[in-house]
Scaffold this active site. Structure first.
Site, mmCIF file in Angstrom:
data_model
loop_
_atom_site.group_PDB
_atom_site.id
_atom_site.type_symbol
_atom_site.label_atom_id
_atom_site.label_comp_id
_atom_site.label_asym_id
_atom_site.label_seq_id
_atom_site.Cartn_x
_atom_site.Cartn_y
_atom_site.Cartn_z
ATOM 1 C CG HIS A 1 -2.055 -1.149 1.105
ATOM 2 N ND1 HIS A 1 -3.389 -0.929 1.136
ATOM 3 C CD2 HIS A 1 -1.910 -2.480 0.981
ATOM 4 C CE1 HIS A 1 -4.091 -1.965 0.818
ATOM 5 N NE2 HIS A 1 -3.250 -3.058 0.705
ATOM 6 C CE1 TYR B 1 0.406 -4.569 7.586
ATOM 7 C CE2 TYR B 1 -0.678 -2.934 9.279
ATOM 8 C CZ TYR B 1 -0.807 -3.739 7.971
ATOM 9 O OH TYR B 1 -1.929 -4.128 7.474
#
Lengths: 356, 201
Positions: free
Chosen positions: A69, A332
Site C-alpha cells: 500500500h 508492519y
C-alpha cells in the site's frame, strides 16, 4: 617464567577435564539457545523479514515507502461517537464525544508510482488518539474478506505473484496453482474480478477484515468486526483525474463522512478466518461517524511516519485469535523500521503527487 | 561489616537482586530474540512481556546500584592477575551500563515512534523522547546493538562465573550463592586458588 621442574607434569584428573568442559560448553549452549529463539537453527521459520523481503522483491525496492500500500495520501479528522458501542466496549473513544484521528487512504501494492486503476483494492487506515493517550489503530480494506487466512498462505501468494524476470509479470501458471491450492481465496478473487477500480476513495466502504474482541466495563468479551460505510454517494460529482485529486476536490467542498459499524459474532462464527464473512443477520450497531476534514500529501503528512499496527488497541478492544493479526503487526513493524531507516526527508518526497 | 578488605560474600539483598535480575535479563534476551523473528500469536504476548519486564529491570537495577553503593562487593582474590581484575571491573561496569541503557533505549524508541506507552498491568509511562521517525529508527537500531552487547557481556560473565566456581574454586562464585560468615565471627581469608601452577605473571 619459572624453569620447568624436571619431573613429568601431574596427570590431569578426569574431573578437572569435565569441569573445564563445562566452563567452555555452557556459554556456547546458551549462545546456541539464543540462536534457536531467534530462528537461526530453523531456516524455514516464517519471519516478518521474509515477508517484507518478498514484498520488496515483488514491487521493487522503493526506499522510504511502505512495503505494501505504498501509494497513498494522508487525511486528518475526528470520530464522533454516538455512545452506542460504549456498553459493549469500555474503550474511552466509544463514550459519547469526539476523538481526533489521523488517517491514510492508499491503493494496494508496493509501487508508489502505480496507476490508480491498476487494481481494485483501496484501503483506509486510521489512528484515533484518546485523551488518556491510548490509541486505536486500524487498517481497513474495501473488500469484505482477505484472500488468505494464514501468514503462511499469504507468503505463498506473494511467491505466486513474484514477477518472472523474463516477462516482468507474475507467472500465470504459478498463480493458478496458488488458487488451486487455496480455495479459501475464491471469495476475494470473485470480488476482485467483479469490482471495477473505484475512481474515488470517498465512495468506498472499508472493512476491518480481522475479528477483534470488545471488552465491556464488566470484563464481558464479545467477538466483533467493524467496517466504515461511506455516506458519499458515488454519483455526487464526476471524479477527478486521480484518486488524490478527487479527494482534494471533495474535501474542498466539505468534510467526508463514514459511519462506523460494529458487527457482533454469534457463537460459532469464525474469528480466526479473514476469508469468511459472518452471516448478514448478525447484530450491527452504528458506533459513530468518521469525519475527514483535511488532506495532506503522504510525503510530509501526519500519516507518513505512522505504523498502522492493528494490534495497537485501547483498553476495551483486544485482538481475536486470527493468526493474521500478529503477522500484520510483525510485518508492519519491519516495513516501518526499514522505511524510517531509509530517511523520510525531502529525498523521499513523492513529488509527482505534491498538491500544496 | 562493610569493610571491603574483610568481607567475602555479597549481602543478602545483593544476592537476591542479582539472581532475580539475572533471571529477568536472560528471559529478556530470549524474548527479544524470539519476538522479532516470529509472525505467530506468541509475538504480541512476548512484546507485552518484554515491555513490562524492561520496566521492572530498570527499577531493580537502580535499586542494585544503591545496594552496591551502600555495601561494595567483596574484593576479588588477591592472587588474580591484574588484567583479569581489570577485565572484571570493566565487564561489571559494562553490564550495569547496558542494563540501564537498554530499557531506556526501548522506552525512548517507543516514545519516538509515537506509540502509546501503556505497559501491561495498566502502567502508563511518560514519553522519554519527542516523536520523530528518524530518531525512532536510530533508537531502534541502538536498542538492537545494545542487546547484542548485553548478550555478549552476559556470556562472558557466565563463563567467568563458571571459571571461578569450577576451575579456580576461589570463593568468588560462592560469594554470590551463599551467605557469608555470621557477623562477629572470625573471618577467614578467602580460600586460595586451586592447586596447580601459579597464576603469577
Amino acid at each position: 617464567m619459572q624453569a620447568e621442574p624436571d619431573h613429568p607434569p601431574p596427570r590431569v584428573r578426569a574431573s578437572t577435564i569435565l569441569r573445564r568442559g563445562v566452563v567452555g560448553i555452557v556459554p556456547l549452549l546458551v549462545a546456541a539457545a539464543f540462536g534457536y529463539a531467534g530462528g537461526w537453527l530453523d531456516p524455514a521459520r516464517l519471519t516478518p523479514a521474509v515477508i517484507v523481503d518478498d514484498l520488496q522483491r515483488n514491487a521493487g525496492l522503493q526506499p522510504g515507502y511502505r512495503r505494501n500500500h505504498a501509494k497513498g495520501v494522508c487525511v486528518v479528522g475526528h470520530f464522533d461517537s454516538t455512545g452506542a458501542a460504549a456498553r459493549h466496549s469500555r474503550a474511552a473513544l466509544f463514550a459519547p464525544g469526539r476523538t481526533p484521528l489521523v488517517g491514510r487512504f492508499a491503493i494496494g501494492g508496493g509501487n508508489p508510482a502505480a496507476a490508480d486503476g491498476a487494481g481494485p483494492v483501496r484501503s483506509l487506515a486510521l489512528r484515533l488518539t484518546q485523551a488518556d493517550g491510548q490509541q486505536w489503530r486500524t487498517g481497513m480494506n474495501n473488500m469484505p474478506v482477505f484472500p488468505v487466512s494464514t501468514p503462511t498462505a499469504f507468503r505463498a501468494q506473494l511467491l505466486a505473484n513474484r514477477p518472472d524476470p523474463a516477462t516482468g509479470k507474475p507467472d500465470p501458471a504459478k498463480q493458478a496453482a496458488f488458487f488451486a491450492a487455496h480455495p479459501e481465496a475464491a471469495v476475494f478473487r470473485a470480488w476482485a474480478k467483479s469490482t471495477a477500480p473505484s475512481r474515488s476513495y470517498a465512495d468506498q466502504d472499508y472493512y476491518g477484515l480481522n475479528a477483534f474482541v470488545f471488552v465491556d466495563a464488566n470484563g464481558r468479551r464479545q467477538p466483533v468486526r467493524w467496517r466504515v460505510v461511506a455516506e458519499a454517494s458515488p454519483v455526487d460529482e464526476p471524479p477527478e483525474e486521480t484518486l488524490e485529486q478527487d479527494l482534494v476536490a471533495r474535501l474542498r467542498q466539505g468534510p467526508l463522512r463514514w459511519t462506523l459499524h460494529v458487527v457482533f459474532a454469534a457463537p460459532g462464527d469464525p474469528t480466526a478466518d479473514a476469508t469468511r464473512v459472518w452471516p448478514a443477520d448478525r447484530p450491527d450497531i452504528v458506533a459513530g461517524e468518521i469525519v475527514l476534514t483535511r488532506v495532506e500529501a503522504q510525503d510530509h503528512g501526519a500519516c507518513r511516519d505512522l505504523n498502522f499496527d492493528p494490534l495497537v488497541l485501547p483498553d476495551g478492544i483486544q485482538a481475536s485469535d486470527d493468526p493474521l493479526l500478529p503477522a500484520r503487526s510483525a510485518v508492519y513493524a519491519v516495513s516501518h523500521l526499514r522505511r524510517t531507516s531509509e530517511g523520510t526527508g525531502a529525498a523521499q518526497a513523492d513529488r509527482s503527487h505534491g498538491h500544496d | 561489616m562493610t569493610d571491603r578488605s574483610t568481607h567475602t560474600h555479597f549481602s543478602a539483598p545483593a544476592r537476591v537482586l542479582h539472581w532475580l535480575v539475572a533471571a529477568l535479563v536472560i528471559a529478556m534476551l530470549f524474548i527479544g530474540m524470539a519476538m522479532v523473528s516470529t509472525v505467530s500469536a506468541a509475538r504480541p504476548w512476548l512484546l507485552a512481556s518484554h515491555k513490562a519486564i524492561g520496566v521492572v529491570i530498570l527499577g531493580l537495577v537502580l535499586v542494585r546500584l544503591v545496594v552496591r553503593w551502600r555495601r561494595p562487593p567483596p574484593p576479588l582474590p588477591a592472587d588474580l592477575p591484574r588484567w583479569i581484575r581489570m577485565a572484571a571491573a570493566a565487564s561489571h561496569i559494562a553490564l550495569y551500563a547496558l542494563m540501564l541503557t537498554l530499557p531506556l533505549a526501548g522506552w525512548a524508541m517507543l516514545s519516538a515512534a509515537g506509540d502509546p506507552l501503556w505497559i501491561a498491568g495498566g502502567m502508563h509511562l511518560p514519553p522519554l523522547w519527542p516523536v520523530d521517525a528518524g530518531d525512532y529508527a536510530a533508537l531502534r537500531h541502538l536498542h538492537r546493538w545494545l542487546a547484542w552487547l548485553l548478550a555478549l557481556a552476559f556470556l562472558a560473565h557466565l563463563g567467568a562465573a563458571l571459571w571461578h566456581a569450577l576451575i579456580r574454586r576461589d570463593g568468588v562464585f560462592a560469594g554470590m550463592v551463599r551467605r557469608g560468615p555470621r557477623s562477629g565471627a572470625v573471618i577467614k581469608a578467602p580460600p586460595g586458588p586451586a592447586p596447580g601452577p601459579s597464576q603469577g605473571d
